[in-house]
Design an enzyme around this catalytic site. Structure first.
Site, PDB file in Angstrom:
ATOM      1  CG  HIS A 120      -7.940  -3.865   8.167  1.00 43.22           C
ATOM      2  ND1 HIS A 120      -8.018  -3.822   9.547  1.00 43.22           N
ATOM      3  CD2 HIS A 120      -7.603  -2.615   7.782  1.00 43.22           C
ATOM      4  CE1 HIS A 120      -7.723  -2.604   9.967  1.00 43.22           C
ATOM      5  NE2 HIS A 120      -7.477  -1.849   8.917  1.00 43.22           N
ATOM      6  NE  ARG A 138     -10.255  -0.093  10.527  1.00 43.16           N
ATOM      7  CZ  ARG A 138     -10.690   0.747  11.467  1.00 43.16           C
ATOM      8  NH1 ARG A 138     -11.837   0.507  12.082  1.00 43.16           N
ATOM      9  NH2 ARG A 138      -9.992   1.822  11.793  1.00 43.16           N
ATOM     10  CG  HIS A 162      -8.970   6.345  10.572  1.00 42.69           C
ATOM     11  ND1 HIS A 162      -9.503   6.366   9.294  1.00 42.69           N
ATOM     12  CD2 HIS A 162      -8.520   5.078  10.771  1.00 42.69           C
ATOM     13  CE1 HIS A 162      -9.384   5.164   8.757  1.00 42.69           C
ATOM     14  NE2 HIS A 162      -8.792   4.371   9.628  1.00 42.69           N
TER      15      HIS A 162
END
Length: 290
Positions: A240, A243, A266
């Site tokens: 992550h 990201r 999102h």
């Protein structure tokens, strides 16, 4: 109560179309709650009271669970008992008035651009594995996709001409562009490394492991941690992390927040907005009049 929990997880899977990770999280939380209730001689779902659930929450806190973990468990209970109420299994919802503790949102640790470049330059491009790893890291940073999306990509999910990736989850798909650096890494991988990795196998996966099979999350995590150590990065890095770096570096350079939200997938822009808070933090530290 175990049968009701299984029914709820099945409902999440078949009706809500949640991810496997979400389903496992709910199941884990609720089975833990069930074991606590059994120790209190509460065996059936219809016997559970709000007082029982408050006792369980106090037990979690007493055992040092963080506010975020307690909040997640409360969300699991609320979802479960709302489902039972709507199914007619229980007459009243004992979790209806539970309040989650306030969770202070912590900004994620973000790699600097220099640290990111060091990390991306670690794979040795003399082997098929190194060329594959280079392509995976470049694509992850270029698109901000989740690691589960990365390892699930198929060859048909890449539009080589228009330079975008199609990311799919169980509810929707999104298209994410990638730049020339990632394109070059992907093309080198496609031409030089992937044929060696898959051999004679009929494999549609974009990034197989060294045996030509699907790569696991854990397998990629090990690869990433190895390169982080080689790059001298002290941060506790996870898939992550790239990201976060993708999003933060875009926002820091003036990217439109809604565009970043769309690329990240999102559903709520408030999740994406934490990167503007990060940008504000950098501004205040770096600007002479901050």
């Amino acid at each position: 109560m175990e049968q009701e929990i299984k029914g709820f997880v099945s409902y999440l899977h078949n009706v809500k179309r949640t991810s496997r990770n979400t389903e496992l999280s709910y199941q884990r939380d609720l089975m833990k709650m069930m074991r606590f209730l059994h120790r209190q001689q509460v065996e059936k779902a219809e016997e559970v009271t709000e007082t029982n659930l408050h006792s369980y929450i106090l037990d979690l806190e007493k055992n040092g669970m963080s506010a975020a973990t307690v909040s997640r468990n409360i969300a699991s209970m609320k979802g479960f008992y709302l489902y039972l109420r709507e199914e007619g299994t229980i007459a009243a919802d004992p979790a209806e008035h539970l309040k989650a503790p306030k969770v202070e949102k912590k900004l994620p640790d973000i790699l600097t651009v220099e640290e990111t470049e060091r990390l991306l330059n670690q794979p040795e491009e003399r082997t098929a594995k190194g060329i594959r790893d280079k392509a995976m890291l470049e694509l992850l940073y270029a698109t901000g996709m989740r690691v589960t999306e990365l390892i699930s990509l198929r060859m048909t999910d890449v539009n080589w001409e228009q330079q975008y990736i199609i990311c799919r989850d169980r509810n929707k798909e999104r298209m994410i562009p990638f730049g020339n650096t990632a394109r070059k890494a992907l093309e080198q991988y496609r031409e030089k490394a992937r044929p060696e990795l898959i051999g004679e196998q009929d494999c549609g996966m974009l990034f197989p492991n060294c045996s030509g099979k699907s790569m696991s999350r854990q397998g990629f995590w090990k690869v990433l941690k190895q390169y982080a150590r080689q790059a001298g990065i002290q941060m506790d890095i996870t898939p992550h992390t790239l990201r976060h770096a993708f999003a933060a570096h875009l926002v820091e350079n003036g990217a439109d927040l809604h565009a970043v939200q769309e690329m990240l997938g999102h559903s709520d822009i408030s999740t994406t907005m934490m990167y503007t808070a990060r940008t504000r933090e950098i501004y205040e530290k770096a600007h002479p009049r901050g």
